[in-house]
Structure formats: structure tokens, C-alpha cells
Design a protein around this motif. Structure first.
Motif, short mmCIF file in Angstrom:
data_model
loop_
_atom_site.label_atom_id
_atom_site.label_comp_id
_atom_site.label_asym_id
_atom_site.label_seq_id
_atom_site.Cartn_x
_atom_site.Cartn_y
_atom_site.Cartn_z
N ALA A 115 0.83 -1.20 0.00
CA ALA A 115 0.00 0.00 0.00
C ALA A 115 0.86 1.25 0.00
O ALA A 115 0.59 2.22 -0.74
CB ALA A 115 -0.94 -0.01 1.21
N ASP A 164 -7.93 -5.07 2.44
CA ASP A 164 -8.93 -4.01 2.55
C ASP A 164 -8.31 -2.73 3.10
O ASP A 164 -8.57 -1.63 2.59
CB ASP A 164 -10.08 -4.46 3.46
CG ASP A 164 -11.01 -5.44 2.79
OD1 ASP A 164 -10.95 -5.56 1.55
OD2 ASP A 164 -11.79 -6.09 3.50
N LEU A 167 -6.06 -1.13 0.46
CA LEU A 167 -6.82 -0.40 -0.56
C LEU A 167 -7.32 0.93 -0.01
O LEU A 167 -7.31 1.95 -0.71
CB LEU A 167 -7.99 -1.25 -1.03
CG LEU A 167 -7.63 -2.49 -1.86
CD1 LEU A 167 -8.86 -3.34 -2.12
CD2 LEU A 167 -6.99 -2.07 -3.18
N LEU A 171 -6.50 4.43 -1.76
CA LEU A 171 -7.58 5.26 -2.30
C LEU A 171 -7.75 6.56 -1.52
O LEU A 171 -8.41 7.49 -2.00
CB LEU A 171 -8.89 4.47 -2.32
CG LEU A 171 -8.89 3.24 -3.21
CD1 LEU A 171 -10.20 2.49 -3.11
CD2 LEU A 171 -8.59 3.62 -4.65
N VAL A 181 -12.08 4.03 -10.37
CA VAL A 181 -11.43 2.88 -9.75
C VAL A 181 -12.14 1.60 -10.15
O VAL A 181 -13.37 1.50 -10.06
CB VAL A 181 -11.43 3.02 -8.22
CG1 VAL A 181 -10.76 1.81 -7.56
CG2 VAL A 181 -10.73 4.31 -7.81
N LEU A 183 -11.94 -2.48 -9.23
CA LEU A 183 -11.39 -3.55 -8.41
C LEU A 183 -11.87 -4.89 -8.97
O LEU A 183 -13.05 -5.06 -9.22
CB LEU A 183 -11.87 -3.42 -6.96
CG LEU A 183 -11.54 -2.11 -6.23
CD1 LEU A 183 -12.14 -2.12 -4.83
CD2 LEU A 183 -10.04 -1.89 -6.15
#
Length: 281
Positions: A115, A164, A167, A171, A181, A183
Motif C-alpha cells: 500500500a 482491505d 486499498l 484510495l 477505480v 477492483l
């Protein structure tokens, strides 16, 4: 799979650009002037992208080469800032609970590092198209699946939760404020119900028939012994795990090939079973 059948050499070999070249969908976009950044898309060949930023095999499950980038200075900066991904290579041996827990912790940590790296790339390269793959999900499905049906167990759910959170961190970047976006996952994880254990006996009967050893219902002749299969059965899983982590990819590929194909006469047996067209299939 990184190893594919090479008809000309009668062997499995690792896919490379000199043999089975292919071009990802973002290369034409980059040539047309679109600013592209990609991170850890699996099965990526060593980068030949003329512009933008392509980072391959930093934290990938299926690798066709080592960690690299089309911008060498970018690869060096990634290692300086973020180090190596903690996931490591996939070693398909039975793992005791302590190692499974260590794998879970490395995957959770790797999702967090991915990330931070992805956010840094998003903010520093200013892409119009940004593609990032979280391979921690794939590795977790391979190694941590211990349940059945819809109950994969808490270890795999820990990895899902880490993705999660990763992300969310990505974001939340100002650079993603106005982004469209998408996914997606190409496949999921579940119990293996393929009945693949029938394949080898069926092929052995097929080969026996083609060799003129009797009808398909007769007993085939025993396969030639494979020393590598014997070694894999005899050496403890912990030793195999340590060896696999220490050995280079070429040696691991050789072990896989000999374990799978060591007892087969390719010229006489498999030519009947694997009709080919061109240089590959």
C-alpha cells in the motif's frame, strides 16, 4: 504457470521474451502518450516499456524474472525506501502451524508495504493509468486455505482484512481523488475437487496402448523410477523449504521438471499424447 512445455527441446522451460514474447495491454497506451504506471502485475516479462513506470516482481506470486523496472533508478529507490517484500517465494511443501502463522504475518505486513509503495508511485509518477496487483491474496489462498466451502479460516481472513486496509490507504491518496477505480479478481480460492489423481493412470494406459502393449484395459508397464520424486518423498518438508528458499530459480525449475517428468520417455510416450502446432501450445 511460469514453466511451459517446449516442444522443440522436449522439456519444460521458464517462459521468456526470446521464446514466448507477449505485450501487455498498457504498452500500446504508453506508446500513444498515456502516462502509465504498473506495479507487480503477475507473469510480466522484463520490462521493455519505453516510457512511464513499470515495476515487476517486487511482491508477485508468479514471476518470469527478478525484481526490476524499466527505470533502473526507480528500482533502486524502491529498495531504499521500502526494502524487499516480506512474502518471499512460494514453496509448495506441507507447513507446520508455526510456519503458517509466520506466512500469515508476512502477508499481512506485505499488504501494508505494498500500500505504501503503491501510494508513493501514484503520487510521484502522476499516471493516467495505474495498475497494481496485490499478490498476497493469491499466496494466502495457496498456503492458508484450511477450511472448506465458505469457511477459509481466520488466517486467510486476516490477509483479506489487510488488503482491505491497504486499498483504503491507497484510495485515500489525494492523487486518487478524481480517479475511476476498478477492483477485480480473476479467480477465487476453494477446495480442489478436480480428481487430478486419475490423470497419470489414464495417461499411462494410453501410452501402453500406443506402444502396442495391449488394450487400454491391460496393466501398463511400470514407469521408470524418478530419483527426484524419491528425494522429494524422503526429504523432510522443513529441509525442502529451506533448500528451496536458498536455491536459485534455475535449480528449482530443474527439480520441478525432474520430479514431474523424470520417469517419462518423451520421444516414445508423449509424442502421441501432446500433438503440437508451431513452437508451443
Amino acid at each position: 504457470y511460469p514453466l511451459q512445455w517446449d516442444h522443440g527441446g522436449k522439456r519444460l522451460r521458464r517462459v521468456d521474451a526470446d521464446w514466448l514474447a507477449f505485450e501487455p495491454f498498457w504498452y500500446p497506451l504508453a506508446r500513444d502518450g498515456v502516462r502509465v504506471t504498473t506495479l507487480d502485475v503477475p507473469f510480466s516479462l522484463p520490462s521493455r516499456m519505453p516510457s512511464g513506470a513499470e515495476v515487476v516482481n517486487w511482491g508477485s506470486q508468479e514471476c518470469l524474472g527478478p525484481f526490476a523496472s524499466n527505470r533502473p533508478e526507480l528500482a533502486r529507490e524502491i529498495l531504499r525506501r521500502f526494502g524487499k517484500h516480506p512474502m518471499g517465494q512460494d514453496v509448495p511443501v506441507e507447513s507446520p502451524p508455526a510456519r503458517l502463522d509466520a506466512i500469515r504475518r508476512r502477508l499481512v505486513a506485505g499488504a501494508g508495504q505494498k500500500a505504501e509503495l503503491a501510494r508513493w508511485l501514484l503520487e510521484s509518477t502522476d499516471p493516467e493509468l495505474f495498475v497494481v496487483v496485490f499478490a498476497e491474496l493469491h499466496r494466502g489462498g495457496h498456503v492458508l486455505w484450511r477450511g472448506s466451502g465458505d469457511d477459509p479460516g481466520s488466517a486467510l481472513l486476516d490477509v483479506y482484512a489487510a488488503i482491505d486496509a491497504a486499498l483504503g490507504r491507497l484510495l485515500d491518496s489525494p492523487a486518487a481523488k478524481d480517479a475511476a477505480v476498478v477492483l477485480f479478481s480473476t479467480h477465487g480460492t476453494g477446495p480442489n475437487l478436480t480428481q487430478e489423481h486419475f490423470v497419470l493412470p489414464v495417461l499411462e494406459r494410453f501410452h501402453a496402448t500406443r506402444r502396442g502393449e495391449g488394450p487400454a484395459s491391460s496393466e501398463p508397464r511400470p514407469s521408470k523410477a524418478s530419483p527426484m520424486r524419491w528425494l522429494r518423498a524422503a526429504i523432510p518438508g522443513q529441509v525442502q523449504y529451506l533448500l528451496a528458499k536458498a536455491l536459485p530459480a534455475g535449480v528449482r525449475d530443474f527439480v520441478v521438471q525432474r520430479a514431474l517428468l523424470g520417469g517419462v520417455d518423451w520421444e516414445k510416450d508423449v509424442a502421441f499424447a501432446l500433438p503440437m502446432s508451431g513452437e508451443g501450445y
